[in-house]
Scaffold this motif. Structure first.
Motif, PDB file in Angstrom:
ATOM      1  N   ALA A  41       0.842  -1.202   0.000  1.00 59.89           N
ATOM      2  CA  ALA A  41       0.000   0.000   0.000  1.00 59.89           C
ATOM      3  C   ALA A  41       0.872   1.246   0.000  1.00 59.89           C
ATOM      4  O   ALA A  41       0.603   2.217  -0.713  1.00 59.89           O
ATOM      5  CB  ALA A  41      -0.924  -0.001   1.221  1.00 59.89           C
ATOM      6  N   PHE A  42       1.956   1.220   0.792  1.00 57.51           N
ATOM      7  CA  PHE A  42       2.859   2.361   0.878  1.00 57.51           C
ATOM      8  C   PHE A  42       3.636   2.552  -0.429  1.00 57.51           C
ATOM      9  O   PHE A  42       3.736   3.668  -0.950  1.00 57.51           O
ATOM     10  CB  PHE A  42       3.848   2.178   2.028  1.00 57.51           C
ATOM     11  N   THR A  43       4.213   1.462  -0.926  1.00 55.81           N
ATOM     12  CA  THR A  43       5.020   1.591  -2.148  1.00 55.81           C
ATOM     13  C   THR A  43       4.157   1.977  -3.344  1.00 55.81           C
ATOM     14  O   THR A  43       4.580   2.772  -4.187  1.00 55.81           O
ATOM     15  CB  THR A  43       5.770   0.276  -2.439  1.00 55.81           C
ATOM     16  N   THR A  44       2.948   1.433  -3.412  1.00 55.06           N
ATOM     17  CA  THR A  44       2.057   1.793  -4.516  1.00 55.06           C
ATOM     18  C   THR A  44       1.655   3.259  -4.423  1.00 55.06           C
ATOM     19  O   THR A  44       1.600   3.965  -5.436  1.00 55.06           O
ATOM     20  CB  THR A  44       0.800   0.906  -4.505  1.00 55.06           C
ATOM     21  N   ALA A  45       1.381   3.735  -3.214  1.00 52.98           N
ATOM     22  CA  ALA A  45       1.008   5.139  -3.030  1.00 52.98           C
ATOM     23  C   ALA A  45       2.129   6.063  -3.477  1.00 52.98           C
ATOM     24  O   ALA A  45       1.884   7.111  -4.098  1.00 52.98           O
ATOM     25  CB  ALA A  45       0.661   5.401  -1.571  1.00 52.98           C
ATOM     26  N   LYS A  46       3.362   5.661  -3.201  1.00 55.28           N
ATOM     27  CA  LYS A  46       4.499   6.490  -3.616  1.00 55.28           C
ATOM     28  C   LYS A  46       4.687   6.433  -5.132  1.00 55.28           C
ATOM     29  O   LYS A  46       4.854   7.470  -5.786  1.00 55.28           O
ATOM     30  CB  LYS A  46       5.774   6.029  -2.916  1.00 55.28           C
ATOM     31  N   GLU A  47       4.649   5.229  -5.685  1.00 54.85           N
ATOM     32  CA  GLU A  47       4.884   5.068  -7.125  1.00 54.85           C
ATOM     33  C   GLU A  47       3.808   5.736  -7.975  1.00 54.85           C
ATOM     34  O   GLU A  47       4.094   6.278  -9.039  1.00 54.85           O
ATOM     35  CB  GLU A  47       4.973   3.581  -7.470  1.00 54.85           C
ATOM     36  N   ARG A  48       2.570   5.679  -7.531  1.00 57.71           N
ATOM     37  CA  ARG A  48       1.462   6.247  -8.307  1.00 57.71           C
ATOM     38  C   ARG A  48       1.262   7.737  -8.042  1.00 57.71           C
ATOM     39  O   ARG A  48       0.373   8.365  -8.627  1.00 57.71           O
ATOM     40  CB  ARG A  48       0.159   5.503  -8.011  1.00 57.71           C
ATOM     41  N   ASP A 240      -7.172  -3.553  -6.317  1.00 63.55           N
ATOM     42  CA  ASP A 240      -8.063  -3.663  -7.474  1.00 63.55           C
ATOM     43  C   ASP A 240      -7.364  -3.616  -8.829  1.00 63.55           C
ATOM     44  O   ASP A 240      -8.039  -3.616  -9.862  1.00 63.55           O
ATOM     45  CB  ASP A 240      -9.114  -2.546  -7.419  1.00 63.55           C
ATOM     46  N   ASN A 241      -6.041  -3.578  -8.837  1.00 60.73           N
ATOM     47  CA  ASN A 241      -5.329  -3.422 -10.108  1.00 60.73           C
ATOM     48  C   ASN A 241      -4.108  -4.335 -10.138  1.00 60.73           C
ATOM     49  O   ASN A 241      -2.987  -3.914  -9.868  1.00 60.73           O
ATOM     50  CB  ASN A 241      -4.916  -1.959 -10.295  1.00 60.73           C
ATOM     51  N   ARG A 242      -4.332  -5.601 -10.464  1.00 55.53           N
ATOM     52  CA  ARG A 242      -3.245  -6.579 -10.473  1.00 55.53           C
ATOM     53  C   ARG A 242      -2.160  -6.205 -11.482  1.00 55.53           C
ATOM     54  O   ARG A 242      -0.964  -6.176 -11.159  1.00 55.53           O
ATOM     55  CB  ARG A 242      -3.793  -7.970 -10.801  1.00 55.53           C
ATOM     56  N   SER A 243      -2.564  -5.904 -12.717  1.00 51.19           N
ATOM     57  CA  SER A 243      -1.588  -5.634 -13.769  1.00 51.19           C
ATOM     58  C   SER A 243      -0.775  -4.376 -13.490  1.00 51.19           C
ATOM     59  O   SER A 243       0.401  -4.296 -13.851  1.00 51.19           O
ATOM     60  CB  SER A 243      -2.290  -5.515 -15.124  1.00 51.19           C
ATOM     61  N   GLY A 244      -1.395  -3.382 -12.854  1.00 49.32           N
ATOM     62  CA  GLY A 244      -0.678  -2.146 -12.555  1.00 49.32           C
ATOM     63  C   GLY A 244       0.207  -2.241 -11.327  1.00 49.32           C
ATOM     64  O   GLY A 244       1.123  -1.427 -11.151  1.00 49.32           O
ATOM     65  N   THR A 245      -0.048  -3.236 -10.486  1.00 50.91           N
ATOM     66  CA  THR A 245       0.700  -3.367  -9.248  1.00 50.91           C
ATOM     67  C   THR A 245       1.911  -4.269  -9.392  1.00 50.91           C
ATOM     68  O   THR A 245       2.948  -4.039  -8.750  1.00 50.91           O
ATOM     69  CB  THR A 245      -0.220  -3.921  -8.137  1.00 50.91           C
ATOM     70  N   ILE A 246       1.824  -5.276 -10.234  1.00 48.22           N
ATOM     71  CA  ILE A 246       2.931  -6.229 -10.379  1.00 48.22           C
ATOM     72  C   ILE A 246       4.255  -5.549 -10.751  1.00 48.22           C
ATOM     73  O   ILE A 246       5.301  -5.891 -10.186  1.00 48.22           O
ATOM     74  CB  ILE A 246       2.547  -7.332 -11.396  1.00 48.22           C
ATOM     75  N   ARG A 251       9.823  -3.947  -9.043  1.00 50.15           N
ATOM     76  CA  ARG A 251      10.884  -2.959  -8.824  1.00 50.15           C
ATOM     77  C   ARG A 251      11.359  -2.954  -7.382  1.00 50.15           C
ATOM     78  O   ARG A 251      12.568  -2.925  -7.109  1.00 50.15           O
ATOM     79  CB  ARG A 251      10.394  -1.565  -9.213  1.00 50.15           C
ATOM     80  N   TYR A 252      10.435  -2.955  -6.423  1.00 44.76           N
ATOM     81  CA  TYR A 252      10.831  -2.816  -5.028  1.00 44.76           C
ATOM     82  C   TYR A 252      11.504  -4.075  -4.486  1.00 44.76           C
ATOM     83  O   TYR A 252      12.407  -3.991  -3.646  1.00 44.76           O
ATOM     84  CB  TYR A 252       9.622  -2.453  -4.166  1.00 44.76           C
ATOM     85  N   LEU A 253      11.074  -5.234  -4.937  1.00 40.98           N
ATOM     86  CA  LEU A 253      11.668  -6.476  -4.445  1.00 40.98           C
ATOM     87  C   LEU A 253      12.793  -6.980  -5.340  1.00 40.98           C
ATOM     88  O   LEU A 253      13.459  -7.963  -5.004  1.00 40.98           O
ATOM     89  CB  LEU A 253      10.595  -7.548  -4.296  1.00 40.98           C
ATOM     90  N   LYS A 254      12.970  -6.297  -6.496  1.00 38.32           N
ATOM     91  CA  LYS A 254      14.035  -6.671  -7.435  1.00 38.32           C
ATOM     92  C   LYS A 254      13.910  -8.143  -7.828  1.00 38.32           C
ATOM     93  O   LYS A 254      14.863  -8.926  -7.693  1.00 38.32           O
ATOM     94  CB  LYS A 254      15.416  -6.376  -6.836  1.00 38.32           C
ATOM     95  N   ILE A 255      12.728  -8.506  -8.284  1.00 37.35           N
ATOM     96  CA  ILE A 255      12.448  -9.881  -8.669  1.00 37.35           C
ATOM     97  C   ILE A 255      11.835  -9.897 -10.063  1.00 37.35           C
ATOM     98  O   ILE A 255      11.502  -8.853 -10.626  1.00 37.35           O
ATOM     99  CB  ILE A 255      11.474 -10.559  -7.681  1.00 37.35           C
ATOM    100  N   LYS A 256      11.679 -11.087 -10.608  1.00 44.60           N
ATOM    101  CA  LYS A 256      11.055 -11.234 -11.916  1.00 44.60           C
ATOM    102  C   LYS A 256       9.543 -11.090 -11.795  1.00 44.60           C
ATOM    103  O   LYS A 256       8.964 -11.299 -10.732  1.00 44.60           O
ATOM    104  CB  LYS A 256      11.410 -12.592 -12.508  1.00 44.60           C
TER     105      LYS A 256
END
Length: 326
Positions: A41-48, A240-246, A251-256
Motif C-alpha cells: 500500500a505504501f510503495t504503490t502510493a508512492k509510485e502512483r 483492485d489493479n493486479r496488472s498495474g501493481t505487479i 521494482r521494489y523487491l528486485k524480482i522477476k
C-alpha cells in the motif's frame, strides 16, 4: 540602468520567495518498514504519486520490527509499519496507535532441510527468525508449543538480523527458518521443504499497518490525515489493479514478474476490505500477546486501534467518486 537593476533585484526576490514557497509545499515523511512484501500500500502510493498529491515526500527506512518500534517512540520516524512488535509496545505502555492495516494474516512460511518432515523433528535443531522479539519469533514460539516443544530449551531460535532465512538455510547455519515472500518460492525451487505456511493457520496478524504516535495524531492531525489518505489510495490501487501493481512489486523487491505475480496472488485473499480490522479480529490478534506478557485484560481497543480516520477518508473518496488511476 538604475531601474533595470531594481527590476532585477525584485525579480530575484520573487524567484527566491517562489522557491521557498514551492519547497514549503512538500513535507518529508520518514516511514520505518521491515520489508516491502507487506507494505505494498505504501510503495504503490508512492509510485502512483498519491503521496505527492498530498504534498508529501515519503522516504522508506528499512529496519527490523523491534528497532522500528523504538524509532517511532523516539520520534526518529513519523510512521512505522508494525504488527506484533507494535502491539507489544502498546501493551507495555507506549502511546502508539494503529491507524490503517492492509493484511490480517501472517505472510510467513517455515521451511526446513529436506530430511526434516515435521515440526516435531526440529527438536535439538536451530531455527532462524528475523530477530528475537519480532513477530515471526513470537509465532515460531507459539508453533513450537502447539507441537509440544519449547523454544530455547528444545529448539534454538537464532536471530538472523532480517529476512535472511534463504541464505542461512543454504549456508547450513540453521536447520529451518521462518521466511517471507519471495524467499519461500526460492527455497522451494532449491529443494527445501515447506513445514508450515503461517498464512493458512488460524493466527490473526494485523500487518502492513500504519502506526504513529498518539502525540502526532493530536498535534498535527492534518499531516496524519494526508499520509493516511495517500496510503489508502495506494491500498485501493493495489487491491483492485493486479496488472498495474505487479511492476511495482517487481521494482521494489528486485524480482522477476512471475514471482511478483505469485506474491500478488498470495496476498490478495488476506487483504483487509478497507484498510481496517474489525473488533473480533483485533481481540484475536491480542490474545497470544496478552498471554505472553501475563496480562489478563487488554487496554480498551480504542487505545490501540483507531480506524476512524481511514473510515472517514474512505467515505469521502466514495462520495467524490474517486477511482484508482489505471
Amino acid at each position: 540602468m538604475v531601474i533595470r537593476l531594481l527590476e532585477l533585484k525584485v525579480l530575484v526576490c520573487l524567484l527566491v520567495i517562489l522557491g521557498l514557497f514551492v519547497r514549503g509545499e512538500t513535507r518529508t515523511v520518514n516511514v520505518a518498514v521491515v520489508g516491502f512484501t507487506v507494505n505494498t500500500a505504501f510503495t504503490t502510493a508512492k509510485e502512483r504519486g498519491y503521496y505527492r498529491e498530498e504534498g508529501l515526500e515519503v522516504q522508506f527506512i528499512l529496519m527490523n520490527a523491534v528497532v522500528a518500534s523504538r524509532a517511532l517512540i523516539a520520534r526518529d520516524v513519523d510512521f512505522a509499519s508494525l504488527s506484533g512488535a507494535g502491539l507489544t509496545a502498546i501493551l507495555a505502555g507506549a502511546p502508539l496507535r494503529f491507524l490503517f492495516s492492509s493484511l490480517n494474516r501472517p505472510l510467513l512460511w517455515l521451511y526446513a532441510r529436506p530430511d526434516i518432515r515435521d515440526v516435531r523433528e526440529l527438536k535439538g535443531r536451530k531455527v532462524g527468525v528475523s530477530s528475537i522479539g519480532s513477530n515471526d519469533d513470537f509465532l515460531m514460539r507459539e508453533l513450537l508449543k502447539r507441537h509440544g516443544l519449547e523454544a530455547d530449551k528444545d529448539v534454538a531460535l537464532v536471530g538472523l538480523g532480517g529476512p535472511l532465512g534463504h541464505a542461512a538455510l543454504r549456508g547450513g547455519s540453521v536447520d529451518a527458518a521462518v521466511t517471507v515472500l519471495p524467499h519461500n518460492f526460492r527455497l522451494e525451487q532449491d529443494g527445501f521443504k515447506e513445514l508450515v505456511p503461517f498464512i493458512k493457520q488460524d493466527w490473526v496478524d494485523i500487518n502492513g499497518s500504519a502506526v504513529t504516535r498518539e502525540a502526532l495524531l493530536q498535534s498535527d492531525p492534518v499531516f496524519v490525515e494526508k499520509f493516511i489518505r495517500g496510503t489508502l489510495k495506494g491500498f485501493l490501487h493495489y487491491r483492485d489493479n493486479r496488472s498495474g501493481t505487479i511492476p511495482i512489486i517487481t521494482r521494489y523487491l528486485k524480482i522477476k514478474e512471475d514471482f511478483a505475480g505469485k506474491i500478488y496472488d498470495v496476498t490478495r485473499p488476506v487483504m483487509t476490505a478497507d484498510g481496517t480490522v474489525n473488533e473480533d479480529l483485533q481481540k484475536k490478534a491480542l490474545e497470544p500477546l496478552l498471554k505472553r506478557l501475563g496480562q489478563r485484560e487488554p487496554p480498551p481497543l480504542e487505545k490501540i486501534f483507531d480506524y476512524s480516520l481511514v473510515r472517514r477518508i474512505r467515505a469521502d473518496l466514495e462520495r467524490e467518486g474517486w477511482k484508482p488511476t489505471p
